[in-house]
Design a protein around this motif. Sequence first.
Motif, PDB file in Angstrom:
ATOM      1  N   VAL A 188       1.270  -1.234   0.173  1.00 29.57           N
ATOM      2  CA  VAL A 188       0.022  -0.275  -0.171  1.00 29.57           C
ATOM      3  C   VAL A 188       0.695   1.800  -0.104  1.00 29.57           C
ATOM      4  N   LEU A 189       0.549   2.239  -0.942  1.00 29.19           N
ATOM      5  CA  LEU A 189       1.444   3.392  -1.119  1.00 29.19           C
ATOM      6  C   LEU A 189       0.390   4.585  -0.699  1.00 29.19           C
ATOM      7  N   SER A 190      -0.528   4.221  -0.429  1.00 28.67           N
ATOM      8  CA  SER A 190      -1.171   6.291  -0.406  1.00 28.67           C
ATOM      9  C   SER A 190      -2.728   5.144   0.535  1.00 28.67           C
ATOM     10  N   THR A 191      -3.436   6.138   1.189  1.00 28.60           N
ATOM     11  CA  THR A 191      -5.005   6.026   1.598  1.00 28.60           C
ATOM     12  C   THR A 191      -5.212   7.191   0.971  1.00 28.60           C
ATOM     13  N   ALA A 192      -5.443   8.412   0.467  1.00 27.04           N
ATOM     14  CA  ALA A 192      -5.585   9.506   0.010  1.00 27.04           C
ATOM     15  C   ALA A 192      -6.639   8.890  -1.052  1.00 27.04           C
ATOM     16  N   LEU A 193      -7.758  10.001  -1.197  1.00 25.79           N
ATOM     17  CA  LEU A 193      -8.784  10.039  -2.562  1.00 25.79           C
ATOM     18  C   LEU A 193      -7.995  10.278  -4.328  1.00 25.79           C
ATOM     19  N   THR A 194      -7.083  11.483  -3.286  1.00 23.75           N
ATOM     20  CA  THR A 194      -6.829  11.815  -4.556  1.00 23.75           C
ATOM     21  C   THR A 194      -5.253  12.644  -4.123  1.00 23.75           C
ATOM     22  N   GLY A 195      -4.321  12.305  -4.960  1.00 25.13           N
ATOM     23  CA  GLY A 195      -3.008  12.411  -4.977  1.00 25.13           C
ATOM     24  C   GLY A 195      -2.134  12.269  -6.255  1.00 25.13           C
ATOM     25  N   SER A 196      -0.635  12.449  -5.468  1.00 28.39           N
ATOM     26  CA  SER A 196       0.481  12.015  -6.303  1.00 28.39           C
ATOM     27  C   SER A 196       1.211  12.055  -5.149  1.00 28.39           C
ATOM     28  N   ARG A 197       2.536  11.346  -6.226  1.00 30.73           N
ATOM     29  CA  ARG A 197       4.020  10.962  -5.394  1.00 30.73           C
ATOM     30  C   ARG A 197       4.998  10.079  -6.211  1.00 30.73           C
ATOM     31  N   ALA A 198       5.786  10.015  -6.148  1.00 32.53           N
ATOM     32  CA  ALA A 198       7.065   9.342  -7.088  1.00 32.53           C
ATOM     33  C   ALA A 198       7.897   8.032  -6.078  1.00 32.53           C
ATOM     34  N   TYR A 199       7.293   7.097  -7.095  1.00 29.37           N
ATOM     35  CA  TYR A 199       7.359   5.723  -5.955  1.00 29.37           C
ATOM     36  C   TYR A 199       9.224   5.654  -7.188  1.00 29.37           C
ATOM     37  N   ALA A 200       9.762   4.957  -6.310  1.00 27.40           N
ATOM     38  CA  ALA A 200      11.311   5.335  -6.565  1.00 27.40           C
ATOM     39  C   ALA A 200      12.055   3.693  -6.498  1.00 27.40           C
ATOM     40  N   GLN A 201      11.001   2.451  -6.149  1.00 24.54           N
ATOM     41  CA  GLN A 201      11.611   1.367  -5.893  1.00 24.54           C
ATOM     42  C   GLN A 201      11.787   0.573  -7.422  1.00 24.54           C
ATOM     43  N   LEU A 202      11.728   0.564  -8.610  1.00 28.49           N
ATOM     44  CA  LEU A 202      11.826   0.054  -9.843  1.00 28.49           C
ATOM     45  C   LEU A 202      12.530  -0.593 -10.718  1.00 28.49           C
ATOM     46  N   ALA A 203      12.640  -1.492 -10.515  1.00 26.95           N
ATOM     47  CA  ALA A 203      14.494  -2.705 -10.396  1.00 26.95           C
ATOM     48  C   ALA A 203      14.067  -2.870 -12.152  1.00 26.95           C
ATOM     49  N   PRO A 204      14.985  -3.344 -12.608  1.00 28.87           N
ATOM     50  CA  PRO A 204      15.054  -3.300 -13.961  1.00 28.87           C
ATOM     51  C   PRO A 204      14.309  -4.672 -14.472  1.00 28.87           C
ATOM     52  N   ASN A 205      13.501  -5.299 -15.878  1.00 30.02           N
ATOM     53  CA  ASN A 205      13.068  -6.659 -15.765  1.00 30.02           C
ATOM     54  C   ASN A 205      12.064  -7.179 -15.190  1.00 30.02           C
ATOM     55  N   TYR A 206      11.102  -6.102 -14.326  1.00 32.86           N
ATOM     56  CA  TYR A 206       9.930  -6.734 -13.676  1.00 32.86           C
ATOM     57  C   TYR A 206       8.603  -5.110 -14.171  1.00 32.86           C
ATOM     58  N   THR A 207       8.014  -5.878 -14.077  1.00 29.53           N
ATOM     59  CA  THR A 207       6.476  -5.317 -14.804  1.00 29.53           C
ATOM     60  C   THR A 207       5.647  -4.431 -13.408  1.00 29.53           C
TER      61      THR A 207
END
Length: 554
Positions: A188-207
């Motif tokens: 879970v990244l957020s429980t806000a009804l509306t929002g924006s945030r960066a996610y910086a844990q993207l490893a290569p070779n995954y979807t």
Amino acid sequence: MLFAPGAHAQTANAALGGCFNPFVNPNDIAVPANVGDYVRFIAGNELRGCLCGDAVSAVVTLTGLDAYKGIQASLVSDPTAPDRRLFRFVDLKVLPQGPQDIEFNICVQAFRAAGSPCGGSWTSEMVCTQRRIRVNQPRVNGSISATPSDLYVAPGRLGTTTLSWSTTVATTAQVSVKIKNSSAPATVLSTALTGSRAYAQLAPNYTYVFQLHANGLLVAEREVIVREGASGTLTATPNPVSVPLGGQGSTVLQWTSKNAIDTQILVSVNGQGSALVFSGKSGTQTVPWIVAGQSYVFTQILTGEPFNVLASVTVRGEVARPPQPLTGPWSNPARSGQGWDLQRLGTDGVSLTWFTYTASGQPIWYLSTMSGETGEWVGPLTESTWTGSTATFRNVGTAKLLVTNNQWRFKWTLGALSGEEPIVRTDFGGGATTMNLNGLWYRPEEPGWGVLFATRGTTQVATVCAFAGSRPVWLQGSVVSASTSLSVPLNYLTSTTLCPGCTGSPSTNIQSAGTLTVNGISGVPGSLTATSQLSYPGGSWNRSNVSLFRLVGP
């Protein structure tokens, strides 16, 4: 509907539609309430007077509303016509499915009292009819985006995407992420009804699948594809580069790349612009133009893409330091009677203590902490003054150590005087060492005085740096012993021919000054217990069972 059996059946069936009147009120419900709330409507039946006889009562039941959690209240009679108008309250749960038609059945079971004018032997009959109600329920909705949604990330690194989401009608929301086709639970990244945030844990070779749930329903999701991007390595050996005085030094660049069509090596000197120096997916090249005091940033980029940096290395040019001298006592054999003690300070410093004499012939010691500069060890020459509990230091000159072809020289200035002489490391002693005391020892409670020990086999040389009043003096002696308890006789030396700037044949006067006793342990101890009973012209230095700690060495 009620009807009599036999001859009356057809008549009863013909009257069925007109005698029963199922109703719903209201027929159309607009729901402004939140999803999960309940709204109410009425469903019932009115018995018309076309039946034979008035002794009739009825029961109303509803079916087909289970999915909507309809809650039926107790049967209620219309007070104006209790035997004719019957209905139920229905509480309908608001579901997040938008406007919809809800169909259900109204069933009426009528009862006729015995002795009715219609005759016959039966007493009840049930008739069901279908009704429909339109519920204008709001639909929970939402959207989620990820920018970028398709990116390249170098191996060993993590990428970043920026999420934006919004919901409509919903009272709760949850944004989560999981790896596609993975059994691992979502995060879970957020429980806000509306929002924006960066996610910086993207490893290569995954979807990665980012999902938006509103009121517990999945309303939107977005996939982010992370591909393995170009990567590279870039090294420089040596680094830093040792540069001879007035000259240039060299370093060797070596680079590799992966998933790259071609790469370029750029250089920026002291942050001033950049220039292309080499090209190729991989390579090894010598850079022979490194200058002391300069900083060179070499950067590997994808060819033609200066902002797509694969690797970088910063190379510094430094003045070539001379080698550090060996530690311990040093002397000039042509001027025996004075000397120096040298100790290494890490890998880039030298501590020098000079044991010499004043112009009047009294022993005096000077201290210098030296650093490597322009191919030589250089530092200020300081003289100490005893205050009674500590020492203060003042600069009185300069000291230098130079080496040429492995020959060392000591160069000094002292006020208006200056001089230079060759020095060699003093060799003495032999045998196996029991207690290695090499180095400078001090007492933390009385900073400013100390003992320099030189251990060679079973021979221990001790030089005490003490004071006569406020003036620095030194006393020296030696003992041959394999014990960890030593009693070292110390001498007080004077000379009028060995002072800085003095001439004449070297000579010294030696007188006994007392004893230094130390107790330690075998090996390389870090502390000692010491007692000094020393007396000499102008002062004495008596300490009983004090703790000394190794400051530098062995």
